[in-house]
Design an enzyme around this catalytic site. Structure first.
Site: not given
Ligand code: UD1
Length: 420
Positions: A307, A116, A22-23, A399, A121-122
């Site tokens: 995850d 969520c 999925k990811n 999902r 999740r910024p």
């Molecule tokens: C992806 C995965 C999700 C998984 C996550 C972490 C997809 C569709 N989803 O989500 O299943 O749980 O990786 O392995 O691929 N963060 C910031 N600033 C940002 C973005 C992220 O501080 O701009 C933080 C997040 O809050 C979190 C960490 O960085 O604490 C990792 O998040 P991130 O790797 O970005 O998660 P996603 O890519 O959204």
């Protein structure tokens, strides 16, 4: 709305086929926005999230046709640059249309995804990345609006407070493929899904080196072409089935999974007394006689994946002794504790740690799915528990797990789906 009814204490037998990731599928579907030519993707899992991404692509001007695991994406009209709240708010992964739309159209308006149940999740790293590539960014009425002449390659550091970001890396890597000159992303996410996305982009003609490592170098090109590509297997689905077998003390064969993507989990399963052995093209789970309590801390890849944290905690509630489960990626991702405790687990939360005093008998109960992976944790507990578990709101499972009830039934589990 459906619920899942599980009659517990069943032993699983036989084999299960793992679906596409999925990811990987979500950013790869978004990457098709980078070309007007036709793309054909194989091994795309049939999930609510991939359906949402297909709907988003249609709303942006693509024609999307799905036949079994294949998705064909064509373009017959001009792309729209606005990704609406209705679709982006239901799935955070939709935010990865930001990079491709900006690179292709030099302007984009994408709804902010919002938080969520697993945390705030910024998106600061996504915005930092596109600004570094030369975009002017504003946030207005809940939308990110970005504009540029043509993106310009640059060197940027993309690490955040919680380490690297998977989708920020995906967004910036996609944007940089059509930027002028070279982009170097430092502290890039190393997840296999990033390497897979780079594989697809390269098949479209992008020039990318180092994907899968913390430094990715992208040489911008003027256009990308259509391509045929097969998506990697879902390591989180494979890991969830490993934990289902481990929790029910079952020996099953997992087909189509990639062992090297699962080393952090396999290492911890070994510590708990469970063996994972290669058997031809399958991975065989050999259960522990007595499950040992072990502790884990989640980290970005190649560390233990967040995850799989909820599912591992569920498994640990069956181990005699104390295990400490620490989530350093999503420190608030513990909503499943209360539901697991309703089934007889003894878990308490202390900050970013869940402390499980395991080894008690779990019993079936009516429980509520709260997010995707927490729901999978409840399925694991339900399979191992005595009696009947009813999991409500299973749309969360849909999902991210393709045909879960059917796959479990094929493994001999007593599961059925019913209307609420
Ligand atoms: C992806 C995965 C999700 C998984 C996550 C972490 C997809 C569709 N989803 O989500 O299943 O749980 O990786 O392995 O691929 N963060 C910031 N600033 C940002 C973005 C992220 O501080 O701009 C933080 C997040 O809050 C979190 C960490 O960085 O604490 C990792 O998040 P991130 O790797 O970005 O998660 P996603 O890519 O959204």
């Amino acid at each position: 709305m459906d619920k899942l009814i599980i009659e517990g204490k069943s032993t699983l037998k036989g084999q299960v086929k793992i679906s596409g990731s999925k990811n990987s599928a979500l950013p790869i579907l978004a990457a098709t926005l980078l070309t007007e030519e036709t793309c054909i993707l194989a091994n795309v899992p049939r999930l609510r999230d991939t359906d949402t991404m297909c709907k988003l692509l249609i709303s942006l001007g693509k024609d999307v046709e799905r036949v079994k695991d294949k998705v064909v994406i064509r373009q017959n009209k001009k792309l729209n640059y606005i990704a609406d709240y209705d679709l982006v708010s239901t799935m955070r992964g939709s935010f990865c249309v930001l990079g491709p739309l900006l690179a292709k159209l030099n302007k984009v308006k994408v709804s902010m995804p919002g938080g969520c149940v697993i945390g705030i999740r910024p998106v600061d790293l996504h915005l930092k990345g596109i600004k570094a590539l030369g975009a002017k960014v504003a946030i207005e009425n809940g939308y990110v609006i970005a504009k540029c002449k043509r993106l310009k390659g640059t060197s940027l550091y993309l690490g955040g407070v919680f380490g690297s970001s998977v989708l920020a890396t995906a967004n910036i890597m996609m944007a940089a493929t059509l930027a002028e000159g070279e982009t170097i992303i430092e502290s890039a996410a190393c997840e296999p899904e990033i390497k897979d996305l780079a594989g697809f982009l390269k098949s479209m003609g992008a020039k990318i080196k180092g994907a899968g490592s913390p430094q990715i170098i992208i040489k911008g090109v003027s256009s990308l072409k259509g391509s045929k590509y097969k998506i990697i297997p879902d390591r989180i689905e494979a890991g969830t089935f490993m934990l289902m077998a481990a929790a029910t003390k079952s020996s099953i064969a997992i087909n189509g999974a990639c062992l090297e993507h699962l080393m952090a989990l396999v290492d911890k399963l070994n510590e708990a007394g469970v063996s994972i052995v290669k058997e031809g093209r399958s991975l065989r789970v050999k259960p522990a006689r007595h499950i040992k309590a072990v502790s884990i801390t989640t980290h970005p890849y190649p560390g233990f994946p967040t995850d799989l944290q909820a599912q591992f905690l569920s498994f640990m509630s069956l181990a005699k002794g104390i295990s400490i489960i620490t989530d350093k990626v999503y420190p608030d991702r513990f909503i499943h504790i209360a539901e697991l405790n309703r089934m007889g687990a003894n878990i308490r939360r202390e900050g970013i740690n869940a402390i499980s005093e395991g080894g008690r008998v779990l019993f079936g109960a009516p429980v509520m799915a709260s997010d995707l992976r927490a729901s999978a944790a409840l399925v694991i507990a339900g399979l191992a528990a005595e009696g009947k578990t009813e999991i409500h709101r299973i749309y969360h499972l849909e999902r991210g797990y393709e045909d879960l009830d059917r796959k479990l039934a094929l493994l001999g589990a007593k599961v059925c789906r019913a209307k609420e």
